[in-house]
Design a protein around this motif. Sequence first.
Motif, PDB file in Angstrom:
ATOM      1  N   THR A 191       0.827  -1.206   0.000  1.00 19.86           N
ATOM      2  CA  THR A 191       0.000   0.000   0.000  1.00 19.86           C
ATOM      3  C   THR A 191       0.861   1.254   0.000  1.00 19.86           C
ATOM      4  O   THR A 191       2.000   1.244   0.478  1.00 19.86           O
ATOM      5  CB  THR A 191      -0.927   0.022   1.230  1.00 19.86           C
ATOM      6  OG1 THR A 191      -0.119   0.131   2.422  1.00 19.86           O
ATOM      7  CG2 THR A 191      -1.767  -1.263   1.301  1.00 19.86           C
ATOM      8  N   GLU A 192       0.274   2.334  -0.512  1.00 21.33           N
ATOM      9  CA  GLU A 192       0.982   3.616  -0.509  1.00 21.33           C
ATOM     10  C   GLU A 192       1.150   4.134   0.909  1.00 21.33           C
ATOM     11  O   GLU A 192       2.134   4.803   1.221  1.00 21.33           O
ATOM     12  CB  GLU A 192       0.209   4.635  -1.356  1.00 21.33           C
ATOM     13  CG  GLU A 192       0.222   4.325  -2.835  1.00 21.33           C
ATOM     14  CD  GLU A 192       1.633   4.265  -3.405  1.00 21.33           C
ATOM     15  OE1 GLU A 192       2.466   5.145  -3.043  1.00 21.33           O
ATOM     16  OE2 GLU A 192       1.922   3.350  -4.197  1.00 21.33           O
ATOM     17  N   GLU A 193       0.170   3.838   1.780  1.00 21.84           N
ATOM     18  CA  GLU A 193       0.286   4.268   3.166  1.00 21.84           C
ATOM     19  C   GLU A 193       1.468   3.578   3.857  1.00 21.84           C
ATOM     20  O   GLU A 193       2.194   4.188   4.647  1.00 21.84           O
ATOM     21  CB  GLU A 193      -1.007   3.964   3.923  1.00 21.84           C
ATOM     22  CG  GLU A 193      -0.954   4.297   5.414  1.00 21.84           C
ATOM     23  CD  GLU A 193      -0.588   5.748   5.687  1.00 21.84           C
ATOM     24  OE1 GLU A 193       0.052   6.003   6.722  1.00 21.84           O
ATOM     25  OE2 GLU A 193      -0.920   6.623   4.856  1.00 21.84           O
ATOM     26  N   GLY A 194       1.671   2.279   3.538  1.00 14.99           N
ATOM     27  CA  GLY A 194       2.805   1.570   4.097  1.00 14.99           C
ATOM     28  C   GLY A 194       4.118   2.171   3.651  1.00 14.99           C
ATOM     29  O   GLY A 194       5.062   2.308   4.445  1.00 14.99           O
ATOM     30  N   LYS A 195       4.203   2.562   2.371  1.00 14.57           N
ATOM     31  CA  LYS A 195       5.419   3.194   1.863  1.00 14.57           C
ATOM     32  C   LYS A 195       5.638   4.562   2.508  1.00 14.57           C
ATOM     33  O   LYS A 195       6.768   4.919   2.839  1.00 14.57           O
ATOM     34  CB  LYS A 195       5.325   3.336   0.346  1.00 14.57           C
ATOM     35  CG  LYS A 195       5.308   2.011  -0.404  1.00 14.57           C
ATOM     36  CD  LYS A 195       5.193   2.219  -1.906  1.00 14.57           C
ATOM     37  CE  LYS A 195       5.171   0.878  -2.637  1.00 14.57           C
ATOM     38  NZ  LYS A 195       5.061   1.050  -4.102  1.00 14.57           N
ATOM     39  N   ALA A 196       4.537   5.295   2.693  1.00 18.07           N
ATOM     40  CA  ALA A 196       4.643   6.624   3.308  1.00 18.07           C
ATOM     41  C   ALA A 196       5.100   6.506   4.756  1.00 18.07           C
ATOM     42  O   ALA A 196       5.880   7.339   5.244  1.00 18.07           O
ATOM     43  CB  ALA A 196       3.309   7.346   3.227  1.00 18.07           C
ATOM     44  N   GLU A 197       4.636   5.471   5.470  1.00 15.38           N
ATOM     45  CA  GLU A 197       5.033   5.277   6.855  1.00 15.38           C
ATOM     46  C   GLU A 197       6.536   4.987   6.956  1.00 15.38           C
ATOM     47  O   GLU A 197       7.224   5.477   7.859  1.00 15.38           O
ATOM     48  CB  GLU A 197       4.234   4.130   7.465  1.00 15.38           C
ATOM     49  CG  GLU A 197       4.572   3.825   8.919  1.00 15.38           C
ATOM     50  CD  GLU A 197       4.312   5.011   9.839  1.00 15.38           C
ATOM     51  OE1 GLU A 197       5.048   5.138  10.842  1.00 15.38           O
ATOM     52  OE2 GLU A 197       3.393   5.809   9.547  1.00 15.38           O
TER      53      GLU A 197
END
Length: 430
Positions: A191-197
């Motif tokens: 997920t993009e959220e995982g990458k952002a984290e």
Amino acid sequence: MAITEIAEYAHLHDDDITAIADAFDEIRSDIEASLGARDRAYIKRAITFQRCLEIAGRLTILRSRSRTGWALGTATLVAAKCIENMELAHNIGHGQWDWMNDPEIHSNTWEWDMAGPSSQWRYSHNYRHHVFTNVIGVDDDLGYGVLRVSRDQEWKLDYLFAPLRAALLAVAFEWGIALHDLYAEQEHQQTEEGKAELKRAMLHKMARQVAKDYAFFPALSGRRWLRTFWANLIANMIRNAWAYIVIVCGHFADGAEKFTAQALENETKPEWYLRQLLGTANFNAGPVMAFMSGNLCYQIEHHLFPDLPSNRYPEIAVRVRAVLAEYDLPYTTGPLYRQFWHTVRTICKLSLPDRFLRATSDDAPETASELRFRAEKAHPRVFGPRASGAPRTGLSTATKELAAQRTWRRRALRRLAAARTAPAPAATAS
């Protein structure tokens, strides 16, 4: 091309490879069975020594008013940072001391004095690099995406700047590794959220490092804050350069071979051991340099047993050398200056297009394959049982025979050329 048929390149029978693996398994069992109070005392002493050294360095920088005192304090801080990075953080991050069940000295809790988070480094380094060591297109540490260290990496125009990139990477190694580790871990995030984290975690760690070395400690110096700022900056740059030198000497020096992705197909544990042997290189070091390098002067032993305590590598090395001698395999090592020169030469040479290179893609110092022996028909690998009492002949003998053949051929060509250019004898009068 890089190596695909690893057993063929090593000139070993499959039974020999299995026997080598059994010998290494025995080494592991012996070391694990003997871990105890001596090893626990070693790592605790190392941590205490490093922390005292850092405090001494920072106090000397803070309180000294002379250039000599500043230089001494900075040199002490350099040593402390090198020890923390190499002997402590790197080795603790490998889980070498997890057997102690000490919550402070554990791979999941130790946070190193570098720009990137330890957790991101552990995935990129412990998994991607150590499992797939020097496999083209799989090991992200092979050139770090900015250096060309094998002819199997297709040449691109921006490789012309590789020597400059290498110099910049050396002095800013912690920042390059932080970005490298982030990209490696982001690849398997769904997920993009995982990458952002992951990115937020890296930026948070970077901000903390900048605040500590370039704001907090300089502020403690008051009006002489600039002296402390420069001391911290220089210490970090030298620590970065030292870490870079140690690591590239272990993986890019001559004799540290590269492999194709096909070599991983159906790879067994004995074959993995063999790939680690062929894909790494040591450098000669005394006790002080070994400690300062995190005992990564024993890179071969480290890749065979990455989770065994580093203070055991010297005794492991004695047994590994004996195994390699028995099976006629090279133990790749040499002076640090020579190993580093090999890496510099490789990076500079491979920054050029292949048409400017002299050696073939299968028989160059930095890139070799099993085809180098097929082309010369030198020392073909023999299958089947060895005759009783016959000596083993492996890669070391094959390499010597190949070099002897080429030396003989060059001399023959020189003699032929000299004969063609020699003046004809003068005719005698009748």
